[in-house]
Design a protein around this motif. Sequence first.
Motif, PDB file in Angstrom:
ATOM      1  N   UNK A 138      37.378  44.105  39.844  1.00  0.00           N
ATOM      2  CA  UNK A 138      36.857  45.522  40.201  1.00  0.00           C
ATOM      3  C   UNK A 138      35.646  45.731  39.410  1.00  0.00           C
ATOM      4  N   UNK A 139      35.499  45.316  38.197  1.00  0.00           N
ATOM      5  CA  UNK A 139      34.193  45.515  37.202  1.00  0.00           C
ATOM      6  C   UNK A 139      33.153  44.613  37.859  1.00  0.00           C
ATOM      7  N   UNK A 140      33.566  43.583  38.323  1.00  0.00           N
ATOM      8  CA  UNK A 140      32.580  42.555  38.692  1.00  0.00           C
ATOM      9  C   UNK A 140      31.833  43.032  39.949  1.00  0.00           C
ATOM     10  N   UNK A 141      32.773  43.606  40.804  1.00  0.00           N
ATOM     11  CA  UNK A 141      32.005  44.236  42.092  1.00  0.00           C
ATOM     12  C   UNK A 141      31.727  45.645  42.066  1.00  0.00           C
ATOM     13  N   UNK A 151      28.474  46.452  32.065  1.00  0.00           N
ATOM     14  CA  UNK A 151      27.541  45.010  31.732  1.00  0.00           C
ATOM     15  C   UNK A 151      27.879  43.887  32.780  1.00  0.00           C
ATOM     16  N   UNK A 152      29.147  43.602  32.885  1.00  0.00           N
ATOM     17  CA  UNK A 152      29.553  42.441  33.729  1.00  0.00           C
ATOM     18  C   UNK A 152      28.958  42.834  34.961  1.00  0.00           C
ATOM     19  N   UNK A 153      29.373  43.884  35.617  1.00  0.00           N
ATOM     20  CA  UNK A 153      28.809  44.219  37.084  1.00  0.00           C
ATOM     21  C   UNK A 153      27.219  43.700  37.159  1.00  0.00           C
ATOM     22  N   UNK A 154      26.685  44.197  36.151  1.00  0.00           N
ATOM     23  CA  UNK A 154      25.025  43.906  36.400  1.00  0.00           C
ATOM     24  C   UNK A 154      24.784  42.436  35.963  1.00  0.00           C
ATOM     25  N   UNK A 155      25.305  41.883  35.264  1.00  0.00           N
ATOM     26  CA  UNK A 155      24.977  40.569  34.689  1.00  0.00           C
ATOM     27  C   UNK A 155      25.160  39.541  35.708  1.00  0.00           C
ATOM     28  N   UNK A 156      26.161  39.884  36.575  1.00  0.00           N
ATOM     29  CA  UNK A 156      26.728  39.105  37.771  1.00  0.00           C
ATOM     30  C   UNK A 156      26.121  39.301  39.186  1.00  0.00           C
ATOM     31  N   UNK A 157      26.082  40.558  39.312  1.00  0.00           N
ATOM     32  CA  UNK A 157      25.316  40.831  40.711  1.00  0.00           C
ATOM     33  C   UNK A 157      23.749  40.764  40.605  1.00  0.00           C
ATOM     34  N   UNK A 199      17.123  37.776  27.786  1.00  0.00           N
ATOM     35  CA  UNK A 199      16.552  39.259  27.910  1.00  0.00           C
ATOM     36  C   UNK A 199      17.195  40.203  28.520  1.00  0.00           C
ATOM     37  N   UNK A 200      17.534  39.985  29.806  1.00  0.00           N
ATOM     38  CA  UNK A 200      18.221  40.996  30.693  1.00  0.00           C
ATOM     39  C   UNK A 200      19.515  41.181  29.990  1.00  0.00           C
ATOM     40  N   UNK A 201      20.431  40.321  29.538  1.00  0.00           N
ATOM     41  CA  UNK A 201      21.426  40.413  28.772  1.00  0.00           C
ATOM     42  C   UNK A 201      21.477  41.394  27.491  1.00  0.00           C
TER      43      UNK A 201
END
Length: 256
Positions: A138-141, A151-157, A199-201
């Motif tokens: 749910x956090x990923x998506x 953070x997890x959502x942004x870094x994977x999406x 840098x994004x991270x």
Amino acid sequence: MKHIPRKRFGQHFLADAAVIDAIVDLIDPRPGQALVEIGPGLGAMTDPLVARCERLTVVELDRDLAARLRKRAELQVIESDVLRVDFPALATAAAPAGRLRIVGNLPYNISTPILFHLLPAAAQVEDQHFMLQKEVVERMAAAPCSKDYGRLSVMLQWRYDIESVLDVPPEAFEPPPRVDSAVVRMLPFPAPPAVDAALLGELVATAFSQRRKLLRHTLGKWLEARGFGGSFDTQRRAEEVPVSDYVALALALGGR
């Protein structure tokens, strides 16, 4: 001899035949494809996968389970902590068979580090199907302006199209975990923005470090310290900023 699940490896073995069939149908493996299974365990998914794709690479940390798997000629066994596996090199070696297709019932205690570890290989991956804690999926998506977006959502999406494709109850496992699970499908974007991932991270971690505060208190100060003279609305909270805005900011900073 019966294998006793090891708590230190976060072992919960998938045991429900109907769930296993549903997952393998979602993956839809074909002969000649370069499939890699992370954490095959007792082979619940390994058997139906290899029945369809004929050859399979498996990554298994448990020494006893790896020894069992090595007895099977159709498996290439990598006995290792998955966080030490060089997936870009694995993809290069498998190149004649096409890009990697990565699957697995991931250990829930290190699922997020595994997802980040796989990011550098995304350009050489066709897709990823993972069983994870439902809360993590749910956090990923998650979409912006939701409690799960972070953070997890942004870094994977910024790198994958992410979709939750199957809910799995605790009783499908042996032993049952104390959480609900879900299968996630991750499709790498063919031409993502050429952003500096480190840098994004750093940028995203700073933004979400105090998610209840306006960004001027966190990311704003970070941007000032870097001498950023561009425009970025810091009168928002981190969870209100879409992935595209974070990526655009990283690109603007990276080009300075």
